[in-house]
Write an enzyme that holds these catalytic residues in place. Structure first.
Site, PDB file in Angstrom:
ATOM      1  N   SER A 147       0.851  -1.190   0.000  1.00 18.45           N
ATOM      2  CA  SER A 147       0.000   0.000   0.000  1.00 18.45           C
ATOM      3  C   SER A 147       0.882   1.234   0.000  1.00 18.45           C
ATOM      4  O   SER A 147       1.922   1.259   0.676  1.00 18.45           O
ATOM      5  CB  SER A 147      -0.902   0.012   1.237  1.00 18.45           C
ATOM      6  N   TYR A 170      -1.803  -0.825  10.343  1.00 20.69           N
ATOM      7  CA  TYR A 170      -1.764  -1.260   8.945  1.00 20.69           C
ATOM      8  C   TYR A 170      -0.587  -0.643   8.203  1.00 20.69           C
ATOM      9  O   TYR A 170       0.171  -1.333   7.512  1.00 20.69           O
ATOM     10  CB  TYR A 170      -3.074  -0.889   8.256  1.00 20.69           C
TER      11      TYR A 170
END
Length: 252
Positions: A147, A170
């Site tokens: 990401s 995350y």
């Protein structure tokens, strides 16, 4: 026929990548934590006339499951050409469809462990288990689905469009995954293996309660573009066309 293993392939972008690769002539082993879900995904694809797919039980958080998957696939092929480490979680809870972000000062270690076990340790388990089959391929490829929010440079830049969205868990897991990608690419630099991290655009899937804007078709195409590289293609790079539409490459 080239062989592919995709983790987390029973839904979302993983399912769509399986579909697109099979349509291009690859044979796809679809890793699924729950085998029944994997079998259902295969049935769905076969109903669309896509036959080069097979469900494999693979829970990336379990060393036993990963090893069993390696044994099972090893009975079917001596070579694996592509590994796409796609399985991932964000660990975020949603209240009234709004995400509750993890904070650096208030989120316990157990939540970090939960997310890292999938996003980092799961990638390591799977890669190490299948590296012998990958090394037998003349053109092996390893793609780690990352990401852009794992980019340290982007997240330290106030002009970054997601600068205000700092989730401690995350993002940290993806930053760790990115470092593993760099080291893995370095270790395999003298081979034909290409190892890259790829961040798809924000895609509407169960992963984010369908809050993303891109389709799974677009998300899958983006990842596969930087997976199906020829031997003079890049390795040890981080790609996200959502942040750099010109060349795709973004800073670590």
């Amino acid at each position: 026929m080239k062989k592919v293993l995709i983790t987390g392939a029973n839904k979302g972008i993983g399912l769509e990548m399986s579909k697109q690769l099979a349509q291009q002539g690859y044979y796809v082993y679809m890793g699924s934590r729950n085998l029944e879900n994997g079998l259902a995904a295969v049935k769905k694809l076969k109903a669309q006339g896509i036959d080069k797919v097979e469900a494999i039980q693979l829970d990336v958080t379990s060393q036993e499951s990963v090893q069993n998957a390696r044994t099972e696939i090893g009975k079917k092929t001596d070579v694996l050409d592509i590994l796409i480490n796609n399985a991932g979680i964000n660990g975020i809870e949603f209240v009234n469809e709004k995400p509750i972000m993890h904070t650096a000062t208030g989120t316990g270690v157990e939540k970090f462990k939960e997310v890292f076990d999938v996003n980092v340790y799961g990638v390591i388990r799977t890669t190490q288990a299948f590296i012998d089959l990958l090394k037998k391929s003349p053109e092996p490829r390893i793609t780690n689905v990352s990401s852009s929010q794992g980019s340290l440079m982007l997240h330290s830049d106030p002009s970054y469009k997601y600068y205000q969205y700092k989730g401690a868990v995350y993002q940290s897991s993806k930053a760790a995954l990115n470092m593993y990608t760099i080291v893995l690419a370095f270790e395999l630099r003298d081979t034909n293996c290409k190892v890259n991290a790829v961040s798809p655009p924000s895609t509407a899937t169960d992963f984010n309660h369908h809050l993303g804007t891109a389709t799974v078709e677009t998300g899958a195409q983006h990842i596969l573009k930087y997976t199906l590289l020829d031997n003079d293609g890049p390795t040890g790079k981080f790609f996200c066309e959502d942040n750099n539409p010109e060349t795709g490459e973004i800073p670590w």
